[in-house]
Design a protein around this motif. Structure first.
Motif, mmCIF file in Angstrom:
data_model
loop_
_atom_site.group_PDB
_atom_site.id
_atom_site.type_symbol
_atom_site.label_atom_id
_atom_site.label_comp_id
_atom_site.label_asym_id
_atom_site.label_seq_id
_atom_site.Cartn_x
_atom_site.Cartn_y
_atom_site.Cartn_z
ATOM 1 N N ASN A 44 5.059 28.088 10.038
ATOM 2 C CA ASN A 44 6.014 28.344 11.243
ATOM 3 C C ASN A 44 6.192 29.663 11.199
ATOM 4 O O ASN A 44 6.625 30.692 11.106
ATOM 5 N N PHE A 45 6.130 29.281 13.060
ATOM 6 C CA PHE A 45 6.935 30.327 13.721
ATOM 7 C C PHE A 45 8.411 30.797 13.797
ATOM 8 O O PHE A 45 8.852 29.960 14.115
ATOM 9 N N ILE A 46 8.821 32.179 13.574
ATOM 10 C CA ILE A 46 10.191 31.843 13.480
ATOM 11 C C ILE A 46 11.020 32.717 14.986
ATOM 12 O O ILE A 46 10.415 33.896 14.899
ATOM 13 N N LEU A 47 11.999 32.806 16.107
ATOM 14 C CA LEU A 47 12.024 33.840 17.338
ATOM 15 C C LEU A 47 12.945 33.675 16.586
ATOM 16 O O LEU A 47 14.625 32.945 16.666
ATOM 17 N N PHE A 48 12.835 35.386 16.406
ATOM 18 C CA PHE A 48 14.362 35.934 16.169
ATOM 19 C C PHE A 48 14.887 36.543 17.954
ATOM 20 O O PHE A 48 14.484 37.174 18.433
ATOM 21 N N GLU A 50 17.684 38.709 17.991
ATOM 22 C CA GLU A 50 18.233 40.135 18.106
ATOM 23 C C GLU A 50 17.364 41.093 17.790
ATOM 24 O O GLU A 50 17.562 41.540 16.603
ATOM 25 N N GLY A 51 16.720 40.942 18.832
ATOM 26 C CA GLY A 51 15.852 42.672 18.322
ATOM 27 C C GLY A 51 16.648 43.490 18.185
ATOM 28 O O GLY A 51 16.107 44.094 17.170
ATOM 29 N N ASP A 52 17.667 43.736 19.059
ATOM 30 C CA ASP A 52 18.259 45.297 18.592
ATOM 31 C C ASP A 52 18.670 45.335 17.225
ATOM 32 O O ASP A 52 18.362 46.737 16.142
ATOM 33 N N LYS A 53 18.977 44.279 16.492
ATOM 34 C CA LYS A 53 19.821 44.894 14.943
ATOM 35 C C LYS A 53 18.806 44.566 14.231
ATOM 36 O O LYS A 53 18.732 45.703 13.294
ATOM 37 N N ILE A 54 17.476 44.092 14.084
ATOM 38 C CA ILE A 54 16.445 43.552 13.681
ATOM 39 C C ILE A 54 15.841 45.112 14.004
ATOM 40 O O ILE A 54 15.345 46.158 12.847
ATOM 41 N N PHE A 55 15.175 45.892 14.604
ATOM 42 C CA PHE A 55 14.963 47.082 14.872
ATOM 43 C C PHE A 55 15.649 48.167 14.511
ATOM 44 O O PHE A 55 15.285 49.010 13.200
ATOM 45 N N LYS A 56 16.837 48.283 14.137
ATOM 46 C CA LYS A 56 17.984 49.193 13.497
ATOM 47 C C LYS A 56 17.757 48.334 11.817
ATOM 48 O O LYS A 56 17.783 50.118 11.069
ATOM 49 N N ASN A 123 19.058 39.819 4.490
ATOM 50 C CA ASN A 123 20.283 40.175 5.049
ATOM 51 C C ASN A 123 20.438 40.462 6.530
ATOM 52 O O ASN A 123 20.622 40.450 7.550
ATOM 53 N N VAL A 124 19.350 41.322 7.053
ATOM 54 C CA VAL A 124 18.644 41.069 8.039
ATOM 55 C C VAL A 124 17.595 39.785 9.158
ATOM 56 O O VAL A 124 17.929 39.499 9.980
ATOM 57 N N LEU A 125 17.109 39.082 8.371
ATOM 58 C CA LEU A 125 16.601 38.178 8.951
ATOM 59 C C LEU A 125 16.834 37.317 8.545
ATOM 60 O O LEU A 125 16.348 34.950 8.992
ATOM 61 N N GLY A 126 17.751 36.750 7.627
ATOM 62 C CA GLY A 126 17.751 35.302 6.669
ATOM 63 C C GLY A 126 17.358 35.123 5.642
ATOM 64 O O GLY A 126 16.415 35.322 5.592
ATOM 65 N N GLU A 127 17.984 34.449 4.698
ATOM 66 C CA GLU A 127 17.751 34.155 2.922
ATOM 67 C C GLU A 127 16.652 33.089 3.090
ATOM 68 O O GLU A 127 15.910 33.644 2.307
ATOM 69 N N ASP A 128 16.410 32.474 4.184
ATOM 70 C CA ASP A 128 15.172 31.622 3.803
ATOM 71 C C ASP A 128 13.957 32.084 4.226
ATOM 72 O O ASP A 128 12.674 32.009 4.404
ATOM 73 N N ASN A 129 14.289 33.951 4.757
ATOM 74 C CA ASN A 129 12.856 34.945 5.500
ATOM 75 C C ASN A 129 12.786 35.734 4.633
ATOM 76 O O ASN A 129 11.849 36.757 5.426
ATOM 77 N N LYS A 130 13.052 35.525 3.196
ATOM 78 C CA LYS A 130 13.437 37.404 2.617
ATOM 79 C C LYS A 130 11.844 37.185 2.488
ATOM 80 O O LYS A 130 11.696 38.378 2.105
ATOM 81 N N ASN A 131 10.879 36.352 1.898
ATOM 82 C CA ASN A 131 8.540 36.288 2.110
ATOM 83 C C ASN A 131 8.558 37.047 2.881
ATOM 84 O O ASN A 131 7.442 37.098 2.404
#
Length: 269
Positions: A44-48, A50-56, A123-131
């Motif tokens: 699946n492709f997921i669009l995040f 909150e780019g600023d949060k992910i970058f930091k 924590n940043v991407l969500g529990e389902d996306n930790k892998n």
């Protein structure tokens, strides 16, 4: 396609500009269309957004060659099951996605997050996306200074990546020309790869092409590179009338010249 591939550049500098709503909808539609091409089986492709949060959160931990790319959006590639086929399929369609994004005037860049702690990713991407192992930075490219010459990466010659019958047996350009494959292999050299290592090798055997991946000095292969090169080979092949699909292989590794190679796929000509 050949011009796109020869001039393909990953975007490293993005504007902070947000996507127009209609563009955002088009991006999500592309996600859906590509997932449906493989019956929603592998990724699946997921669009995040909150780019600023992910970058930091990932700065200093992830990125391209250790440098985190700052962008207003990131795309996650979430595998439904971690298998060789799902990894190769996901990277194949991610590169196809990045090609389609250029038609919306959007830039993109692969970002390796495989070594980031799973708790941080959760924590940043969500529990389902930790892998998730890779992200793609997404946004509008900053204008480039026309007075600054961009650095270019050296590329292997055709004789370094294409062989006849077996690894180490060089193939002549005349034979590739007679089979209509010279242009394809000229341009395929410009395909992107992790750290630009160009780990792929091709062996022409009768009526088929065998794709192999060279192991790194650490004894690893990155199957994402296999999916990427398969995509561009297929796209360039269609231009010259090749209509077949890649078939994945399950064969023993090959030793050549103090290196090890993994047979990945075959393409019937």
């Amino acid at each position: 396609m050949s011009n796109f591939l020869k001039n393909r550049k990953s975007t490293r500098d993005f504007k902070k500009k947000k996507l127009k709503n209609e563009t955002r909808i088009e991006v999500l539609e592309i996600f859906k269309d590509l997932e449906e091409e493989v019956d929603n089986k592998y990724f699946n492709f997921i669009l995040f957004e909150e780019g600023d949060k992910i970058f930091k959160s990932l700065d200093g931990l992830a990125g391209y060659a250790g440098v985190m790319i700052e962008s207003p959006y990131y795309i996650g590639i979430r595998l439904k099951e971690v298998t060789e086929k799902s990894i190769i399929t996901a990277s194949y369609y991610t590169e196809k996605l990045m090609t389609l994004l250029t038609k919306l005037n959007l830039g993109s860049c692969w970002i390796n997050v495989k070594t980031v702690d799973k708790n941080i990713k959760a924590n940043v991407l969500g529990e389902d996306n930790k892998n998730i192992g890779y992200l793609v930075a997404l946004g509008y490219s900053k204008a480039k200074n026309p007075f600054i010459q961009e650095s270019t990466s050296s590329r292997y010659g055709i004789n370094d990546i294409v062989y006849k019958g077996e690894l180490g047996n060089p193939i002549s350009i005349d034979e590739l020309e007679s089979r209509g494959l010279d242009d394809l292999f000229y341009y395929i050299r410009f395909a992107p790869s992790n750290y630009n290592l160009q780990p792929w090798r091709f062996v022409l055997k009768d009526d088929k092409i065998i794709l192999l991946l060279k192991y790194s000095e650490e004894g690893k292969t990155d199957l994402m590179d296999a999916g990427i090169i398969m995509y561009y080979f297929k796209a360039l092949g269609e231009v010259i009338g090749l209509k077949k699909e890649w078939q994945l292989l399950d064969e023993t590794d090959i030793e050549y010249d103090d290196s090890k190679y993994k047979p990945v796929g075959e393409f019937i000509l």
